[in-house]
Design a protein around this motif. Structure first.
Motif, PDB file in Angstrom:
ATOM      1  N   GLU A   1       0.828  -1.203   0.000  1.00 57.26           N
ATOM      2  CA  GLU A   1       0.000   0.000   0.000  1.00 57.26           C
ATOM      3  C   GLU A   1       0.866   1.258   0.000  1.00 57.26           C
ATOM      4  O   GLU A   1       0.563   2.232  -0.698  1.00 57.26           O
ATOM      5  N   ALA A   2       1.918   1.243   0.792  1.00 58.33           N
ATOM      6  CA  ALA A   2       2.829   2.393   0.845  1.00 58.33           C
ATOM      7  C   ALA A   2       3.529   2.578  -0.498  1.00 58.33           C
ATOM      8  O   ALA A   2       3.709   3.712  -0.965  1.00 58.33           O
ATOM      9  N   ILE A   3       3.916   1.457  -1.125  1.00 56.19           N
ATOM     10  CA  ILE A   3       4.561   1.533  -2.435  1.00 56.19           C
ATOM     11  C   ILE A   3       3.593   2.113  -3.466  1.00 56.19           C
ATOM     12  O   ILE A   3       3.961   2.991  -4.253  1.00 56.19           O
ATOM     13  N   GLN A   4       2.352   1.632  -3.443  1.00 53.90           N
ATOM     14  CA  GLN A   4       1.342   2.113  -4.391  1.00 53.90           C
ATOM     15  C   GLN A   4       1.112   3.611  -4.212  1.00 53.90           C
ATOM     16  O   GLN A   4       1.109   4.373  -5.181  1.00 53.90           O
ATOM     17  N   SER A   5       0.946   4.031  -2.977  1.00 54.05           N
ATOM     18  CA  SER A   5       0.680   5.438  -2.683  1.00 54.05           C
ATOM     19  C   SER A   5       1.878   6.318  -3.060  1.00 54.05           C
ATOM     20  O   SER A   5       1.727   7.348  -3.728  1.00 54.05           O
ATOM     21  N   ALA A   6       3.054   5.892  -2.632  1.00 57.09           N
ATOM     22  CA  ALA A   6       4.273   6.657  -2.950  1.00 57.09           C
ATOM     23  C   ALA A   6       4.534   6.671  -4.450  1.00 57.09           C
ATOM     24  O   ALA A   6       4.989   7.685  -5.008  1.00 57.09           O
ATOM     25  N   GLY A   7       4.244   5.567  -5.111  1.00 55.53           N
ATOM     26  CA  GLY A   7       4.434   5.475  -6.557  1.00 55.53           C
ATOM     27  C   GLY A   7       3.530   6.425  -7.322  1.00 55.53           C
ATOM     28  O   GLY A   7       3.953   7.064  -8.294  1.00 55.53           O
ATOM     29  N   GLU A   8       2.285   6.520  -6.893  1.00 52.98           N
ATOM     30  CA  GLU A   8       1.352   7.433  -7.555  1.00 52.98           C
ATOM     31  C   GLU A   8       1.791   8.891  -7.376  1.00 52.98           C
ATOM     32  O   GLU A   8       1.740   9.687  -8.309  1.00 52.98           O
ATOM     33  N   GLU A   9       2.229   9.211  -6.150  1.00 50.18           N
ATOM     34  CA  GLU A   9       2.722  10.568  -5.893  1.00 50.18           C
ATOM     35  C   GLU A   9       3.995  10.842  -6.702  1.00 50.18           C
ATOM     36  O   GLU A   9       4.165  11.931  -7.259  1.00 50.18           O
ATOM     37  N   ALA A  10       4.880   9.858  -6.760  1.00 47.67           N
ATOM     38  CA  ALA A  10       6.132  10.019  -7.506  1.00 47.67           C
ATOM     39  C   ALA A  10       5.863  10.173  -8.997  1.00 47.67           C
ATOM     40  O   ALA A  10       6.526  10.980  -9.673  1.00 47.67           O
ATOM     41  N   GLN A  11       4.890   9.428  -9.505  1.00 49.56           N
ATOM     42  CA  GLN A  11       4.563   9.529 -10.936  1.00 49.56           C
ATOM     43  C   GLN A  11       4.053  10.936 -11.259  1.00 49.56           C
ATOM     44  O   GLN A  11       4.472  11.550 -12.238  1.00 49.56           O
ATOM     45  N   LYS A  12       3.162  11.431 -10.440  1.00 49.97           N
ATOM     46  CA  LYS A  12       2.622  12.772 -10.642  1.00 49.97           C
ATOM     47  C   LYS A  12       3.735  13.814 -10.524  1.00 49.97           C
ATOM     48  O   LYS A  12       3.834  14.729 -11.349  1.00 49.97           O
TER      49      LYS A  12
ATOM     50  N   GLU B   1      10.851  12.233 -17.253  1.00 45.57           N
ATOM     51  CA  GLU B   1       9.941  11.547 -18.165  1.00 45.57           C
ATOM     52  C   GLU B   1      10.078  10.029 -18.042  1.00 45.57           C
ATOM     53  O   GLU B   1       9.080   9.303 -18.058  1.00 45.57           O
ATOM     54  N   GLU B   2      11.326   9.555 -17.905  1.00 46.56           N
ATOM     55  CA  GLU B   2      11.571   8.114 -17.739  1.00 46.56           C
ATOM     56  C   GLU B   2      10.966   7.609 -16.423  1.00 46.56           C
ATOM     57  O   GLU B   2      10.397   6.525 -16.376  1.00 46.56           O
ATOM     58  N   VAL B   3      11.122   8.397 -15.369  1.00 50.22           N
ATOM     59  CA  VAL B   3      10.539   8.002 -14.078  1.00 50.22           C
ATOM     60  C   VAL B   3       9.023   7.904 -14.200  1.00 50.22           C
ATOM     61  O   VAL B   3       8.410   6.907 -13.782  1.00 50.22           O
ATOM     62  N   ALA B   4       8.416   8.918 -14.783  1.00 51.87           N
ATOM     63  CA  ALA B   4       6.951   8.917 -14.936  1.00 51.87           C
ATOM     64  C   ALA B   4       6.492   7.733 -15.776  1.00 51.87           C
ATOM     65  O   ALA B   4       5.517   7.053 -15.427  1.00 51.87           O
ATOM     66  N   SER B   5       7.209   7.461 -16.848  1.00 50.63           N
ATOM     67  CA  SER B   5       6.847   6.347 -17.733  1.00 50.63           C
ATOM     68  C   SER B   5       6.991   5.004 -17.023  1.00 50.63           C
ATOM     69  O   SER B   5       6.108   4.141 -17.123  1.00 50.63           O
ATOM     70  N   ALA B   6       8.079   4.824 -16.305  1.00 50.36           N
ATOM     71  CA  ALA B   6       8.309   3.562 -15.603  1.00 50.36           C
ATOM     72  C   ALA B   6       7.248   3.339 -14.522  1.00 50.36           C
ATOM     73  O   ALA B   6       6.765   2.213 -14.341  1.00 50.36           O
ATOM     74  N   LEU B   7       6.886   4.399 -13.818  1.00 48.34           N
ATOM     75  CA  LEU B   7       5.883   4.273 -12.761  1.00 48.34           C
ATOM     76  C   LEU B   7       4.487   4.069 -13.338  1.00 48.34           C
ATOM     77  O   LEU B   7       3.651   3.405 -12.723  1.00 48.34           O
ATOM     78  N   GLU B   8       4.245   4.621 -14.505  1.00 52.74           N
ATOM     79  CA  GLU B   8       2.940   4.453 -15.140  1.00 52.74           C
ATOM     80  C   GLU B   8       2.712   3.002 -15.560  1.00 52.74           C
ATOM     81  O   GLU B   8       1.626   2.462 -15.417  1.00 52.74           O
ATOM     82  N   SER B   9       3.769   2.367 -16.038  1.00 46.73           N
ATOM     83  CA  SER B   9       3.617   0.993 -16.526  1.00 46.73           C
ATOM     84  C   SER B   9       3.547  -0.028 -15.386  1.00 46.73           C
ATOM     85  O   SER B   9       2.845  -1.027 -15.509  1.00 46.73           O
ATOM     86  N   ASN B  10       4.284   0.214 -14.283  1.00 47.32           N
ATOM     87  CA  ASN B  10       4.282  -0.767 -13.200  1.00 47.32           C
ATOM     88  C   ASN B  10       4.770  -0.105 -11.908  1.00 47.32           C
ATOM     89  O   ASN B  10       5.975  -0.019 -11.672  1.00 47.32           O
ATOM     90  N   VAL B  11       3.854   0.318 -11.081  1.00 44.33           N
ATOM     91  CA  VAL B  11       4.222   1.024  -9.847  1.00 44.33           C
ATOM     92  C   VAL B  11       4.942   0.106  -8.868  1.00 44.33           C
ATOM     93  O   VAL B  11       5.906   0.510  -8.224  1.00 44.33           O
TER      94      VAL B  11
END
Length: 186
Positions: free
Chosen positions: A89-100, A138-148
């Motif tokens: 859950e923490a990974i998912q939440s942090a990943g969404e924030e990091a992607q944004k 852009e690479e970070v956003a793309s990587a997080l978008e495909s698999n958080v």
């Protein structure tokens, strides 16, 4: 007549000796002036070097202030993934924030301009490095978008390393240590 020649000889000797002393005094004052000029030139050069270092550090701080809010969220995601006992859950939440944050940072990097009184070559070095920073985000956003949960940020890290290497000559030429910008931004 002998007295006259003797007096003339002594007077000539005194004149020659006096001229020698004057030229010695002139040459010693010339060397003192040269030494003073060299000292003042060195002092001015040191002041210029210090001023350049301050301007470079100021430019770095401005860049750090701009990108730190975004980079902090990316670093929080990386910490959540690297935790001893990862919390999905923490990974998912942090990943969404990091992607944004990464998407916003990419836009900020595209629009970023150096606001410092630096020589043109230094400013152009910064400007030439900014696309690498933008690519990183852009690479970070793309990587997080495909698999958080299991994002591969290695390509993004390569872009950030490229960004850092492009800026390295600015710091080295100024006599500064190459900063670890990723840590500075986090």
């Amino acid at each position: 007549m002998k007295k006259w020649l003797l007096t003339l000889g002594i007077a000539g000797t005194l004149v020659i000796a006096g001229c020698n002393n004057d030229s010695s005094a002139d040459s010693s004052s010339d060397s003192e002036n040269q030494t003073e000029e060299q000292s003042s030139n060195e002092e001015q050069s040191n002041k210029d070097d210090q001023a350049m270092k301050k301007k470079i550090m100021s430019a770095q701080m401005n860049m750090q202030d701009t990108f730190q809010p975004y980079q902090t969220k990316i670093a929080a995601y990386e910490e959540a993934v690297a935790a001893e006992e990862p919390d999905p859950e923490a990974i998912q939440s942090a990943g969404e924030e990091a992607q944004k944050a990464a998407a916003e940072a990419a836009d900020a990097a595209a629009d970023y301009s150096i606001e410092a009184d630096l020589p043109e070559d230094v400013i152009s070095t910064y400007e030439e490095a900014l696309p690498s920073l933008q690519s990183y985000y852009e690479e970070v956003a793309s990587a997080l978008e495909s698999n958080v949960e299991e994002a591969d940020l290695s390509a993004a890290d390569e872009k950030f390393a490229e960004f850092t290497e492009q800026l390295a000559p600015v710091y080295e030429d100024a006599g500064l240590l190459k900063p670890e910008l990723k840590k500075e931004f986090s």
